[in-house]
Design an enzyme around this catalytic site. Structure first.
Site, PDB file in Angstrom:
ATOM      1  N   ARG A  55      -6.843   3.974 -16.949  1.00  0.00           N
ATOM      2  CA  ARG A  55      -7.066   2.930 -16.097  1.00  0.00           C
ATOM      3  C   ARG A  55      -8.285   2.106 -16.552  1.00  0.00           C
ATOM      4  O   ARG A  55      -8.913   2.419 -17.266  1.00  0.00           O
ATOM      5  CB  ARG A  55      -7.155   3.718 -14.637  1.00  0.00           C
ATOM      6  CG  ARG A  55      -8.428   4.931 -14.835  1.00  0.00           C
ATOM      7  CD  ARG A  55      -9.430   4.985 -13.613  1.00  0.00           C
ATOM      8  NE  ARG A  55     -10.342   3.833 -13.653  1.00  0.00           N
ATOM      9  CZ  ARG A  55     -11.129   3.641 -14.112  1.00  0.00           C
ATOM     10  NH1 ARG A  55     -11.611   4.540 -15.228  1.00  0.00           N
ATOM     11  NH2 ARG A  55     -11.731   2.601 -13.730  1.00  0.00           N
ATOM     12  N   GLY A  56      -8.424   1.095 -15.328  1.00  0.00           N
ATOM     13  CA  GLY A  56      -9.657   0.308 -15.903  1.00  0.00           C
ATOM     14  C   GLY A  56      -8.867  -0.945 -16.469  1.00  0.00           C
ATOM     15  O   GLY A  56      -8.308  -0.751 -17.653  1.00  0.00           O
ATOM     16  N   ALA A  57      -9.330  -2.223 -16.389  1.00  0.00           N
ATOM     17  CA  ALA A  57      -8.429  -3.215 -17.036  1.00  0.00           C
ATOM     18  C   ALA A  57      -8.667  -3.267 -18.298  1.00  0.00           C
ATOM     19  O   ALA A  57      -7.392  -3.324 -18.737  1.00  0.00           O
ATOM     20  CB  ALA A  57      -9.400  -4.642 -16.303  1.00  0.00           C
ATOM     21  N   ARG A  98       1.292  -2.089 -12.677  1.00  0.00           N
ATOM     22  CA  ARG A  98       0.328  -2.395 -11.679  1.00  0.00           C
ATOM     23  C   ARG A  98       0.045  -3.974 -12.036  1.00  0.00           C
ATOM     24  O   ARG A  98       0.216  -4.481 -12.822  1.00  0.00           O
ATOM     25  CB  ARG A  98      -1.061  -1.785 -12.306  1.00  0.00           C
ATOM     26  CG  ARG A  98      -1.062  -0.260 -12.347  1.00  0.00           C
ATOM     27  CD  ARG A  98      -2.476   0.414 -12.328  1.00  0.00           C
ATOM     28  NE  ARG A  98      -3.432   0.253 -11.143  1.00  0.00           N
ATOM     29  CZ  ARG A  98      -4.426   0.627 -11.006  1.00  0.00           C
ATOM     30  NH1 ARG A  98      -5.095   1.118 -12.141  1.00  0.00           N
ATOM     31  NH2 ARG A  98      -5.109   0.424 -10.073  1.00  0.00           N
ATOM     32  N   GLN A 214     -13.492   6.962  -8.304  1.00  0.00           N
ATOM     33  CA  GLN A 214     -13.648   6.467  -9.598  1.00  0.00           C
ATOM     34  C   GLN A 214     -15.179   6.544 -10.125  1.00  0.00           C
ATOM     35  O   GLN A 214     -15.757   7.009 -11.059  1.00  0.00           O
ATOM     36  CB  GLN A 214     -13.143   5.001 -10.080  1.00  0.00           C
ATOM     37  CG  GLN A 214     -11.853   5.192 -10.415  1.00  0.00           C
ATOM     38  CD  GLN A 214     -11.065   4.700  -9.065  1.00  0.00           C
ATOM     39  OE1 GLN A 214     -11.553   4.916  -7.948  1.00  0.00           O
ATOM     40  NE2 GLN A 214      -9.802   4.064  -9.257  1.00  0.00           N
ATOM     41  N   ASP A 255     -11.092  -6.895 -12.553  1.00  0.00           N
ATOM     42  CA  ASP A 255      -9.740  -6.698 -13.007  1.00  0.00           C
ATOM     43  C   ASP A 255      -8.970  -8.093 -13.129  1.00  0.00           C
ATOM     44  O   ASP A 255      -7.993  -8.450 -13.819  1.00  0.00           O
ATOM     45  CB  ASP A 255      -8.683  -6.010 -11.980  1.00  0.00           C
ATOM     46  CG  ASP A 255      -9.250  -4.576 -12.053  1.00  0.00           C
ATOM     47  OD1 ASP A 255     -10.192  -4.161 -11.602  1.00  0.00           O
ATOM     48  OD2 ASP A 255      -8.333  -3.809 -12.600  1.00  0.00           O
ATOM     49  N   ASN A 265     -12.017  -6.989  -7.837  1.00  0.00           N
ATOM     50  CA  ASN A 265     -12.182  -5.624  -8.496  1.00  0.00           C
ATOM     51  C   ASN A 265     -12.018  -4.360  -7.275  1.00  0.00           C
ATOM     52  O   ASN A 265     -11.476  -4.668  -6.394  1.00  0.00           O
ATOM     53  CB  ASN A 265     -13.707  -5.543  -8.799  1.00  0.00           C
ATOM     54  CG  ASN A 265     -14.325  -4.506  -9.637  1.00  0.00           C
ATOM     55  OD1 ASN A 265     -13.658  -4.242 -10.479  1.00  0.00           O
ATOM     56  ND2 ASN A 265     -15.282  -3.855  -9.245  1.00  0.00           N
ATOM     57  N   LYS A 266     -12.158  -3.111  -7.888  1.00  0.00           N
ATOM     58  CA  LYS A 266     -11.946  -2.019  -6.994  1.00  0.00           C
ATOM     59  C   LYS A 266     -12.406  -2.292  -5.376  1.00  0.00           C
ATOM     60  O   LYS A 266     -13.319  -2.990  -5.258  1.00  0.00           O
ATOM     61  CB  LYS A 266     -12.703  -1.004  -7.449  1.00  0.00           C
ATOM     62  CG  LYS A 266     -12.456   0.554  -6.827  1.00  0.00           C
ATOM     63  CD  LYS A 266     -11.032   0.588  -6.642  1.00  0.00           C
ATOM     64  CE  LYS A 266     -10.064   0.700  -7.843  1.00  0.00           C
ATOM     65  NZ  LYS A 266      -8.735   0.722  -7.497  1.00  0.00           N
TER      66      LYS A 266
HETATM   67  O1  MRU Z   1      -7.852   1.370 -10.035  1.00  0.00           O
HETATM   68  P1  MRU Z   1      -8.594   1.225 -11.447  1.00  0.00           P
HETATM   69  O2  MRU Z   1      -9.390   2.416 -11.632  1.00  0.00           O
HETATM   70  O3  MRU Z   1      -7.830   0.829 -12.642  1.00  0.00           O
HETATM   71  O4  MRU Z   1      -9.733   0.113 -11.053  1.00  0.00           O
HETATM   72  C1  MRU Z   1     -10.765  -0.153 -12.043  1.00  0.00           C
HETATM   73  C2  MRU Z   1     -11.726  -1.025 -11.724  1.00  0.00           C
HETATM   74  O5  MRU Z   1     -11.655  -1.646 -10.573  1.00  0.00           O
HETATM   75  C3  MRU Z   1     -12.586  -1.509 -12.799  1.00  0.00           C
HETATM   76  O6  MRU Z   1     -13.875  -2.058 -12.159  1.00  0.00           O
HETATM   77  C4  MRU Z   1     -12.173  -2.842 -13.606  1.00  0.00           C
HETATM   78  O7  MRU Z   1     -11.073  -2.514 -14.006  1.00  0.00           O
HETATM   79  C5  MRU Z   1     -12.880  -3.162 -14.700  1.00  0.00           C
HETATM   80  S1  MRU Z   1     -12.784  -1.943 -15.863  1.00  0.00           S
HETATM   81  C6  MRU Z   1     -14.048  -2.537 -17.072  1.00  0.00           C
END
Ligand code: MRU
Length: 366
Positions: A55-57, A98, A214, A255, A265-266
């Protein structure tokens, strides 16, 4: 364990040497269990992204790139005309995992362009080039995060005062676990360590980040292991922390950034930004340019992923903590209005409002 050793241990995604599978750290098991798993079928790769094992962009982008390279290597067609439709079908399948992080589509489109640009070559050669492109995406991410970290470190240097720790807040995980090495929002802190700052020079306050935790499971785990002073708080404690004067600066990841600077973002990030504005605390979005989507004019057009009610009602509890049948609202992301953002830090430089002009000046989206 040094920070480098820790980075090695938690590498988010890589290709097995024999190219038989992707090797990922299963982030759903952290922090209690550090376990690497192999994923090799299209369903396993899709599911790993959907269920946030990876996970994470930027890490999602790298996983998709390695995934499509691996799956393409098994296509039996030996002519471009028959190879490409199969490639496209796999690409569309992975892209459906996603919806919000644009890096997923960015990476898959980059792989697509690699195929298209080499259509005159043998299919075997195209397959090899796909593995090389996936490696390039991963390696570039290390350099990109490093530059973002250098720029963010400059901001930390400005805040440094003799005998006082710098209070930093972050939300979710935009750390090494979300990228190939430094993270984006964590990169300024990791660069500070590389430059010889002690971990006690900074005090990072990690929002727990309901519902998937997270911040608790990943960010506090990685920063604590790196030797940085780390405090974990529930999301609803961000206001009192800011009010108490403990927070000097906020770094978050993202994201997808729209052309006008609105940043998804999250879930919960926009609340942090609103509070930051109220308390006069600078709020920075750390964004590799692969996260900036010039085809999306404003945040209103960013698709927001909705996730399962179980994540809210029972996932982290011994027993269900809400009545059976209750309606649950569980958006995975929210959009921070560009007016709340002090700066967007990219590998091409710092961007200030008006963001569309700043992106244009830096040649982003060209
Ligand atoms: O749902 P996730 O855990 O994939 O969400 C991640 C985030 O919101 C991060 O802040 C974002 O992807 C940036 S990662 C460098």
């Amino acid at each position: 364990m040094t920070v480098e050793e820790f980075f090695d241990k938690v590498i988010t995604v890589r290709m097995k040497e024999d190219r038989s599978a992707l090797d990922i750290i299963d982030q759903t098991l952290l922090p209690g269990t550090i376990k690497r798993i192999r994923i090799s079928t299209k369903e396993e790769i899709w599911e790993a992204i959907k269920k946030l094992k990876v996970r994470g962009a930027p890490a999602i982008g790298a996983a998709a790139a390695y995934g499509i390279a691996l799956l393409s290597s098994r296509i039996t067609a030996d002519r471009y005309e028959t190879f490409y439709p199969e490639f496209k079908e796999l690409k569309d399948y992975l892209a459906s995992s996603r919806p919000t992080a644009v890096n997923l589509f960015w990476a898959l489109n980059r792989m697509d362009r690699t195929v298209a640009a080499n259509q005159e070559k043998d299919v075997a050669e195209i397959k090899e080039l796909l593995f090389q492109e996936a490696d390039a995406i991963r390696e570039e991410d290390v350099q990109i995060s490093r530059v973002i970290g250098e720029i963010g470190f400059g901001l930390l240097e400005e805040l440094k005062q003799e005998g006082k720790e710098i209070g930093i807040m972050t939300h979710c995980n935009a750390g090494t676990l979300a990228t190939a090495k430094y993270g984006t929002a964590t990169a300024p802190m990791y660069i500070a360590l590389e430059k010889g700052w002690p971990g006690t020079a900074m005090h990072v306050y990690c929002d727990e980040t309901r519902p998937l935790l997270q911040g608790a499971r990943l960010t506090s785990f990685e920063l604590y292991n790196a030797g940085i002073t780390t405090t974990l708080q529930c999301d609803n404690m961000a206001s009192i922390l800011m009010q108490s004067g403990k927070i000097d600066i906020i770094f978050v990841g993202c994201d997808r950034v729209a052309m006008n600077g609105d940043s998804a973002n999250k879930i919960g990030t926009s609340g942090v930004a609103i509070l930051a504005k109220h308390y006069g605390i600078p709020f920075y979005v750390c964004a590799p340019t692969s996260t900036i989507d010039m085809d999306t004019p404003t945040g209103k057009e960013i698709p927001i992923e909705m996730r399962s009610p179980d994540e809210v009602t029972q996932m982290w509890y011994k027993e269900r903590m809400a009545p059976e049948g209750i309606h649950v609202y569980n958006p995975a992301f929210d959009v921070t209005d560009h007016s709340l953002i002090t700066g967007i830090i990219t590998e091409k430089g710092m961007c200030h409002a008006p963001f569309d002009k700043a992106f244009e000046i830096l040649g982003i989206g060209k």
